[in-house]
Design an enzyme around this catalytic site. Sequence first.
Site, short mmCIF file in Angstrom:
data_model
loop_
_atom_site.label_atom_id
_atom_site.label_comp_id
_atom_site.label_asym_id
_atom_site.label_seq_id
_atom_site.Cartn_x
_atom_site.Cartn_y
_atom_site.Cartn_z
N GLU A 1 41.82 9.31 -28.44
CA GLU A 1 40.54 8.60 -28.40
C GLU A 1 39.80 8.80 -29.72
O GLU A 1 39.19 7.87 -30.25
CB GLU A 1 39.68 9.15 -27.25
N HIS B 1 37.76 3.77 -22.76
CA HIS B 1 38.15 4.12 -21.39
C HIS B 1 39.45 4.92 -21.44
O HIS B 1 40.40 4.49 -22.10
CB HIS B 1 38.33 2.86 -20.55
N ASN C 1 33.40 -0.18 -25.54
CA ASN C 1 33.53 0.99 -24.68
C ASN C 1 34.91 1.61 -24.85
O ASN C 1 35.87 0.89 -25.13
CB ASN C 1 33.34 0.59 -23.21
N MET D 1 28.28 7.24 -18.70
CA MET D 1 28.79 7.17 -17.33
C MET D 1 27.93 6.37 -16.36
O MET D 1 28.14 6.43 -15.14
CB MET D 1 29.01 8.59 -16.80
C1 GRF Z 1 36.20 10.52 -22.68
O1 GRF Z 1 37.47 10.83 -22.20
C2 GRF Z 1 35.95 9.05 -22.46
O2 GRF Z 1 37.11 8.24 -22.51
C3 GRF Z 1 35.41 9.05 -21.08
O3 GRF Z 1 34.58 10.19 -21.00
C4 GRF Z 1 35.08 11.16 -21.88
C5 GRF Z 1 33.89 11.52 -22.72
O4 GRF Z 1 34.13 12.39 -23.65
N1 GRF Z 1 34.67 7.85 -20.74
P1 GRF Z 1 33.04 12.73 -24.80
O5 GRF Z 1 31.68 12.81 -24.17
O6 GRF Z 1 33.10 11.63 -25.82
O7 GRF Z 1 33.50 14.05 -25.34
#
Ligand code: GRF
Length: 197
Positions: free
Chosen positions: A175, A110, A108, A91
């Site tokens: 994801e 998103h 990355n 982040m």
């Molecule tokens: C995920 O939704 C990712 O897309 C976003 O932050 C969240 C992180 O989840 N950037 P994690 O730390 O991988 O569980």
Amino acid sequence: MTKRVAILISGGGSNMVKLVESMVGDHPARAVLVGSNDANAAGLKKAAEMGVDTFAVDHRPFKGDREAFQAELLKHLKAAKPDIVCLAGFMRVLTESFVREWDGRMLNIHPSLLPKYKGLHTHARALEAGDTEAGCTVHLVTPALDDGPILGQARVPILPEDDADTLAARVLVQEHKLYPAVLERFARGDTSPLYLG
Ligand code: GRF
């Protein structure tokens, strides 16, 4: 030659876990390092339990001096000699100088269907806009935030009863499928976009 992968996280690291778990057998890459800007990130413990080296560089003592923070990050990363860097729930916004170090080899994930909803609060914004679908995107990192060439996307429906949390949970499932699939293709040299769902 097996590709070396470093992963940067800020929190729980669920995407990182899926990436590390996927790099087995005849996969063309292996995770060599997991780093975080928060020494208390739960994902660091998970990575260590999976036998991957870890490090943390706390961004707070740098009081907004991004270049100084990134210089420390770079030291750890370069020592591991990664071929590919994956941002997975990392982040901190990275500056152009850092991104240029990994030009064409930093990915990355998103949680939106880019180019829609760059930045934060993607699910709340999709709901507010009355969208009927949402999703996630894996892209190459370029100096402009959430803007690089798309390597993969996965779509999910938005349901009438959804709130930002239920939608985020549905997108996160995708994801966890999309990022490992895209990383495997990318490590094999395939940068053609993959579309799921
Ligand atoms: C995920 O939704 C990712 O897309 C976003 O932050 C969240 C992180 O989840 N950037 P994690 O730390 O991988 O569980």
